[in-house]
Design an enzyme around this catalytic site. Structure first.
Site, PDB file in Angstrom:
ATOM      1  N   SER A 140      32.681  42.922  40.435  1.00  0.00           N
ATOM      2  CA  SER A 140      33.253  41.733  41.001  1.00  0.00           C
ATOM      3  C   SER A 140      33.207  41.686  42.511  1.00  0.00           C
ATOM      4  CB  SER A 140      34.754  41.289  40.358  1.00  0.00           C
ATOM      5  OG  SER A 140      35.146  40.322  40.937  1.00  0.00           O
ATOM      6  N   TYR A 153      43.311  44.604  39.554  1.00  0.00           N
ATOM      7  CA  TYR A 153      41.990  44.116  39.084  1.00  0.00           C
ATOM      8  C   TYR A 153      40.700  44.627  40.088  1.00  0.00           C
ATOM      9  CZ  TYR A 153      38.094  40.878  37.573  1.00  0.00           C
ATOM     10  OH  TYR A 153      37.008  40.643  37.189  1.00  0.00           O
TER      11      TYR A 153
END
Length: 262
Positions: A140, A153
């Site tokens: 990501s 995350y």
């Protein structure tokens, strides 16, 4: 069964994983779909068998469960038809760092870091022995942007980027292609599951467009694919700056800027 490599896709019941399944089936790949939601996977598999004419197997597994993870590892080690591992399964925690308890942190690390690393470790020796194979890791852009505030995350996704780059250095000469895909905000269920409203975000990409771009990067054998980045030179400059620092890390003494003036 086709003569193309079988693809094992984690997190295949919805979102990015489900669209990858659709696209790869239409390319003629047999599939092994891995996720917790058997009903969704069976519905997807049934549709794609009819529309694409490929063989699709559904494997129920919770990759945060050690026994389930071990069963998927065993499948990767033992099934010589699997030539592509697509590490897609992932989750984001609700709230910020102070809102996430030990269990929330453990689950994110287990699914986003431990599971894909172990699956890659399970399949890499077989790929290396064969002199071919591919590992695709869905990371990501959050892993490049601490400013986004998704601390755990983002850290897990930074890990996946580093792992992909390091595996490319180590495994590339053995014939294994490793791709890191860095989506930005994409319209998937991860937002709802983490308590965020995707409709409140700007610049949200549709899943189909994201996967199509990622597959183009795969076809081009890009080491890092960032579908939302307009100017590839920005990533290249960042990577070049990192590489330029590497020779300066090996020093017998602290840099002069850290030494007290005489």
């Amino acid at each position: 069964m086709t003569n193309k490599p079988r693809v094992l896709i984690t997190g295949a019941s919805s979102g990015i994983g489900a669209v990858y399944a659709d696209r790869l089936a239409r390319r003629g790949h047999d599939l092994v779909l891995v996720a917790r939601d058997v009903g969704r996977m069976e519905a997807l598999a049934s549709r794609l068998r009819g529309e694409a004419g490929v063989a699709i197997e559904v494997l129920r597994a919770d990759l945060t469960d050690t026994s389930d993870l071990a069963s998927v590892e065993a499948r990767l080690r033992g099934d010589s038809r699997i030539g592509i591992l697509l590490n897609n399964a992932g989750m984001a925690g609700a709230g910020g760092f102070l809102d996430q308890g030990p269990g929330d942190v453990d689950r994110q690390i287990a699914l986003n870091v431990t599971a894909p690393t172990r699956l890659a470790s399970a399949v890499a020796p077989r790929f290396a022995a064969a002199g071919e194979g591919a590992i695709v890791n869905i990371a990501s852009v959050v892993g490049l942007a601490p400013e986004f505030g998704m601390s755990v995350y983002g850290a897990t996704k930074a890990f996946m980027l580093f792992l992909s780059q390091a595996l490319r250095v180590e495994l590339g000469p053995k014939g294994i292609y490793v791709q890191a895909v860095l989506p930005a905000a994409t319209r998937t269920e991860i937002w709802e599951r983490s308590g965020r409203d995707v409709n409140a975000l700007q610049g949200v990409m549709e899943v189909g467009e994201l996967v199509d771009a990622a597959l183009l990067g795969f076809d081009r054998r890009e080491p890092v694919t960032i579908p939302s980045l307009p100017d590839a030179a920005q990533w290249e400059a960042l990577d070049a700056a990192r590489q330029a620092m590497v020779p300066n890390f090996a020093q017998s003494h602290a840099a002069s800027r850290y030494r007290a003036a005489a």
